[in-house]
Design a protein around this motif. Structure first.
Motif, PDB file in Angstrom:
ATOM      1  N   ALA A 252      -5.379   4.173  10.980  1.00  0.00           N
ATOM      2  CA  ALA A 252      -4.099   4.666  11.492  1.00  0.00           C
ATOM      3  C   ALA A 252      -3.967   4.487  12.997  1.00  0.00           C
ATOM      4  O   ALA A 252      -2.941   4.846  13.566  1.00  0.00           O
ATOM      5  N   ARG A 253      -4.985   3.930  13.637  1.00  0.00           N
ATOM      6  CA  ARG A 253      -4.902   3.716  15.085  1.00  0.00           C
ATOM      7  C   ARG A 253      -4.060   2.488  15.422  1.00  0.00           C
ATOM      8  O   ARG A 253      -3.745   2.261  16.592  1.00  0.00           O
ATOM      9  N   ASN A 254      -3.705   1.693  14.412  1.00  0.00           N
ATOM     10  CA  ASN A 254      -2.961   0.460  14.651  1.00  0.00           C
ATOM     11  C   ASN A 254      -1.549   0.558  14.105  1.00  0.00           C
ATOM     12  O   ASN A 254      -1.223   1.443  13.314  1.00  0.00           O
ATOM     13  N   LYS A 255      -0.707  -0.373  14.525  1.00  0.00           N
ATOM     14  CA  LYS A 255       0.684  -0.406  14.077  1.00  0.00           C
ATOM     15  C   LYS A 255       0.844  -1.382  12.929  1.00  0.00           C
ATOM     16  O   LYS A 255      -0.079  -2.114  12.570  1.00  0.00           O
ATOM     17  N   GLY A 256       2.041  -1.369  12.330  1.00  0.00           N
ATOM     18  CA  GLY A 256       2.377  -2.389  11.340  1.00  0.00           C
ATOM     19  C   GLY A 256       1.725  -2.216   9.987  1.00  0.00           C
ATOM     20  O   GLY A 256       1.301  -3.193   9.368  1.00  0.00           O
ATOM     21  N   MET A 257       1.669  -0.987   9.458  1.00  0.00           N
ATOM     22  CA  MET A 257       1.085  -0.757   8.143  1.00  0.00           C
ATOM     23  C   MET A 257       2.181  -0.810   7.088  1.00  0.00           C
ATOM     24  O   MET A 257       3.239  -0.193   7.234  1.00  0.00           O
TER      25      MET A 257
ATOM     26  N   LEU B  22       3.044  -0.206   3.060  1.00  0.00           N
ATOM     27  CA  LEU B  22       2.555   0.515   1.886  1.00  0.00           C
ATOM     28  C   LEU B  22       3.024  -0.152   0.594  1.00  0.00           C
ATOM     29  O   LEU B  22       4.202  -0.500   0.457  1.00  0.00           O
ATOM     30  N   PHE B  23       2.120  -0.317  -0.373  1.00  0.00           N
ATOM     31  CA  PHE B  23       2.511  -0.787  -1.701  1.00  0.00           C
ATOM     32  C   PHE B  23       3.444   0.249  -2.336  1.00  0.00           C
ATOM     33  O   PHE B  23       3.286   1.457  -2.103  1.00  0.00           O
ATOM     34  N   PRO B  24       4.392  -0.179  -3.167  1.00  0.00           N
ATOM     35  CA  PRO B  24       5.383   0.755  -3.712  1.00  0.00           C
ATOM     36  C   PRO B  24       4.901   1.621  -4.869  1.00  0.00           C
ATOM     37  O   PRO B  24       5.683   2.397  -5.422  1.00  0.00           O
ATOM     38  N   ARG B  25       3.664   1.490  -5.239  1.00  0.00           N
ATOM     39  CA  ARG B  25       3.049   2.349  -6.255  1.00  0.00           C
ATOM     40  C   ARG B  25       1.542   2.256  -6.115  1.00  0.00           C
ATOM     41  O   ARG B  25       1.023   1.387  -5.385  1.00  0.00           O
ATOM     42  N   LYS B  26       0.831   3.147  -6.803  1.00  0.00           N
ATOM     43  CA  LYS B  26      -0.616   3.029  -6.832  1.00  0.00           C
ATOM     44  C   LYS B  26      -1.031   1.767  -7.599  1.00  0.00           C
ATOM     45  O   LYS B  26      -0.348   1.342  -8.538  1.00  0.00           O
ATOM     46  N   VAL B  27      -2.150   1.195  -7.210  1.00  0.00           N
ATOM     47  CA  VAL B  27      -2.729   0.063  -7.921  1.00  0.00           C
ATOM     48  C   VAL B  27      -4.152   0.452  -8.302  1.00  0.00           C
ATOM     49  O   VAL B  27      -4.952   0.834  -7.440  1.00  0.00           O
ATOM     50  N   ASN B  28      -4.446   0.417  -9.593  1.00  0.00           N
ATOM     51  CA  ASN B  28      -5.769   0.821 -10.087  1.00  0.00           C
ATOM     52  C   ASN B  28      -6.138   2.228  -9.615  1.00  0.00           C
ATOM     53  O   ASN B  28      -7.274   2.501  -9.233  1.00  0.00           O
ATOM     54  N   GLY B  29      -5.149   3.119  -9.624  1.00  0.00           N
ATOM     55  CA  GLY B  29      -5.403   4.516  -9.313  1.00  0.00           C
ATOM     56  C   GLY B  29      -5.502   4.851  -7.841  1.00  0.00           C
ATOM     57  O   GLY B  29      -5.827   5.994  -7.493  1.00  0.00           O
ATOM     58  N   GLN B  30      -5.238   3.888  -6.955  1.00  0.00           N
ATOM     59  CA  GLN B  30      -5.348   4.140  -5.519  1.00  0.00           C
ATOM     60  C   GLN B  30      -4.080   3.721  -4.780  1.00  0.00           C
ATOM     61  O   GLN B  30      -3.379   2.792  -5.182  1.00  0.00           O
ATOM     62  N   TYR B  31      -3.804   4.448  -3.698  1.00  0.00           N
ATOM     63  CA  TYR B  31      -2.771   4.006  -2.773  1.00  0.00           C
ATOM     64  C   TYR B  31      -3.312   2.804  -2.000  1.00  0.00           C
ATOM     65  O   TYR B  31      -4.506   2.745  -1.683  1.00  0.00           O
ATOM     66  N   MET B  32      -2.426   1.855  -1.681  1.00  0.00           N
ATOM     67  CA  MET B  32      -2.859   0.666  -0.950  1.00  0.00           C
ATOM     68  C   MET B  32      -1.889   0.334   0.168  1.00  0.00           C
ATOM     69  O   MET B  32      -0.679   0.546   0.043  1.00  0.00           O
ATOM     70  N   MET B  33      -2.430  -0.173   1.257  1.00  0.00           N
ATOM     71  CA  MET B  33      -1.666  -0.615   2.420  1.00  0.00           C
ATOM     72  C   MET B  33      -2.107  -2.023   2.807  1.00  0.00           C
ATOM     73  O   MET B  33      -3.246  -2.426   2.576  1.00  0.00           O
ATOM     74  N   ILE B  34      -1.191  -2.744   3.450  1.00  0.00           N
ATOM     75  CA  ILE B  34      -1.538  -3.952   4.178  1.00  0.00           C
ATOM     76  C   ILE B  34      -1.465  -3.603   5.659  1.00  0.00           C
ATOM     77  O   ILE B  34      -0.448  -3.084   6.136  1.00  0.00           O
ATOM     78  N   GLY B  35      -2.542  -3.834   6.408  1.00  0.00           N
ATOM     79  CA  GLY B  35      -2.562  -3.491   7.824  1.00  0.00           C
ATOM     80  C   GLY B  35      -3.264  -4.554   8.647  1.00  0.00           C
ATOM     81  O   GLY B  35      -3.897  -5.466   8.098  1.00  0.00           O
ATOM     82  N   ARG B  36      -3.131  -4.440   9.968  1.00  0.00           N
ATOM     83  CA  ARG B  36      -3.789  -5.373  10.874  1.00  0.00           C
ATOM     84  C   ARG B  36      -4.664  -4.556  11.816  1.00  0.00           C
ATOM     85  O   ARG B  36      -4.279  -4.204  12.925  1.00  0.00           O
ATOM     86  N   GLN B  37      -5.868  -4.254  11.364  1.00  0.00           N
ATOM     87  CA  GLN B  37      -6.737  -3.322  12.091  1.00  0.00           C
ATOM     88  C   GLN B  37      -7.331  -3.912  13.358  1.00  0.00           C
ATOM     89  O   GLN B  37      -7.701  -3.178  14.269  1.00  0.00           O
ATOM     90  N   ASP B  38      -7.444  -5.240  13.410  1.00  0.00           N
ATOM     91  CA  ASP B  38      -8.088  -5.854  14.579  1.00  0.00           C
ATOM     92  C   ASP B  38      -7.097  -6.585  15.476  1.00  0.00           C
ATOM     93  O   ASP B  38      -7.494  -7.278  16.407  1.00  0.00           O
ATOM     94  N   GLY B  39      -5.790  -6.459  15.199  1.00  0.00           N
ATOM     95  CA  GLY B  39      -4.792  -7.121  16.017  1.00  0.00           C
ATOM     96  C   GLY B  39      -4.643  -8.597  15.762  1.00  0.00           C
ATOM     97  O   GLY B  39      -3.875  -9.270  16.445  1.00  0.00           O
ATOM     98  N   GLU B  40      -5.358  -9.130  14.771  1.00  0.00           N
ATOM     99  CA  GLU B  40      -5.368 -10.583  14.558  1.00  0.00           C
ATOM    100  C   GLU B  40      -5.221 -10.973  13.098  1.00  0.00           C
ATOM    101  O   GLU B  40      -4.484 -11.904  12.770  1.00  0.00           O
ATOM    102  N   ASN B  41      -5.916 -10.255  12.211  1.00  0.00           N
ATOM    103  CA  ASN B  41      -5.974 -10.597  10.798  1.00  0.00           C
ATOM    104  C   ASN B  41      -5.338  -9.492   9.951  1.00  0.00           C
ATOM    105  O   ASN B  41      -5.117  -8.376  10.426  1.00  0.00           O
TER     106      ASN B  41
END
Length: 426
Positions: A268-273, A275-294
């Motif tokens: 949560a220290r980074n921007k641009g997260m 969120l998937f619109p539902r749980k996948v395989n019982g878990q919440y999922m996000m796409i994020g860029r934790q290192d500012g590059e990937n």
């Protein structure tokens, strides 16, 4: 070459769009001395009826024609002050109450500098929609005085024929507001409320807490389906205080009350997260860029705590070699999860591409566009930040994807592309 339809409609920054905002003094008491709130109220209560009337008439002459139901807004603001201070409103005249409310409001041009980075979701009200049409709701990043970002909304309708019509923007906007201590800024989770008489297209959410004080940036809205069958609209955004950022989550079920919730965890220290619109395989999922590059795939058992994820995508093609990020939440289609991405290339030129992830295991990349599907055209390169196209969220409508996107951090444009054409470009 990918066939993409660019709609002619554009939205631009507009300094004439002003709103009456609550003025929160957020000033601590000094020992036993009265608070500034109490002092201001006391000054108005001490005025004679003639002085009160004269001061109120001056305020109304300056502002009543510029705002919607100005007197009612002042009275609503007075009610909030009354509740905080425990005043007996039955002993205070309407004119004094309106004037007190006016002292705790101010006018703000919320989109004077820029309007950009939209996201789109299906509207909560689909009544009366003919076949082939979908009512939509967009969030937009509006930038005003002091380069402070707020969240604005627009409602509209799209069709399966690449048509887009936006609901008329009301002439007057109102600010959503929190209820609570007038002399101390709230911290942590806070709830803001849309004015009872305001349309959603006329509502703006401004920073409330100290962590948000310099802006609410780049909201990525998603219509989220819970396991119990209920739905909620969630929006991830960046809270900025001038030196630090943190990711936060907007939550609402009715677009009347909005919970603004700080997220925790190392991711949560980074921007641009996104969120998937539902749980996948019982878990919440996000796409994020934790290192500012990937880009990373992040998993969690809760919606508000996000730790480190697994590497999902690295920059590969020339148009994205500097860095990549998501352009909103993944979109579920029959073939998997469609993720729009942005890439930064030479001269920090931004472009938008697309990726297809496996529906059952989103850590698997099925396909990826080699060339961008959207880039700044020559006539669109100039602006507040040149050479940028950027979206915070597209949506699926039938066999196509509707993409609202920011241009040069200065305007908002709209495009349609078929899912078939996107997949064929991978």
């Amino acid at each position: 070459m990918l066939e993409l339809y660019n709609h002619p409609l554009r939205l631009y920054a507009d300094p004439s769009r002003v709103v009456v905002r609550p003025f929160h003094i957020a000033w601590q008491r000094n020992g036993s001395a009265p608070s500034r709130t109490e002092r201001l109220v006391g000054e108005v209560l001490a005025m004679t009826p003639a002085e009160t009337r004269a001061q109120l008439e001056t305020v109304l002459k300056d502002f009543e024609a510029r705002h919607w139901q100005t007197r009612r807004v002042f009275m609503t603001r007075y009610d909030e002050i009354e509740a905080v201070l425990g005043l007996d409103g039955s002993t205070i005249s309407d004119e004094k109450r309106q004037l007190i409310g006016a002292y705790f409001c101010h006018e703000y041009s919320y989109a004077a500098a820029a309007l950009m980075n939209p996201s789109a979701v299906p509207h909560f009200d689909q009544s009366g929609m003919p076949e082939g049409s979908l009512r939509i709701l967009m969030s937009l990043r509006a930038v005003g005085e002091g380069h402070i970002s707020s969240v604005a909304f627009r409602e509209g309708i799209i069709t399966d024929e690449n048509e887009l019509v936006l609901a008329p923007e009301p002439p007057f906007a109102t600010a959503a507001d929190a209820v609570g201590d007038e002399d101390e800024a709230p911290e942590g989770e806070v709830t803001v409320y849309r004015h009872r008489d305001s349309t959603l297209s006329g509502t703006v959410i401004f920073p409330i807490t100290q962590a948000q004080s310099k802006g609410l940036e780049d909201m990525r809205l998603v219509h989220f389906s819970h396991d119990d069958g209920t739905a909620e609209w969630l929006g991830t955004y960046t809270a900025y205080n001038g030196s630090m950022i943190q990711s936060e989550l907007l939550r609402t079920r009715d677009f009347r009350a909005f919970d603004l919730v700080p997220m925790t965890g190392s991711a949560a220290r980074n921007k641009g997260m996104g969120l998937f619109p539902r749980k996948v395989n019982g878990q919440y999922m996000m796409i994020g860029r934790q290192d500012g590059e990937n880009l990373f795939l992040i998993k969690s058992d809760t919606l508000t705590h996000w730790d480190e994820g697994e590497l999902l995508l690295k920059p590969v093609y020339p148009w994205e070699l500097v860095q990549i990020g998501n352009c909103g939440p993944p979109i579920e289609i029959d073939q998997g999860w469609l993720l729009l991405t942005h890439g930064v290339g030479a001269m920090r030129k931004y472009a938008i591409g697309a990726v297809l992830l496996d529906k059952d295991d989103p850590s698997k990349v099925i396909g990826r566009t080699r060339e961008p599907i959207l880039a700044a055209a020559n006539e669109d390169r100039e602006g507040y930040v040149p050479n940028v196209v950027y979206s915070c969220g597209a949506l699926r409508h039938g066999d196509r994807i509707f993409i609202p996107y920011g241009v040069a951090d200065s305007s908002v444009a709209f495009a349609f592309v078929t899912i078939e054409a996107l997949l064929a470009a991978m």
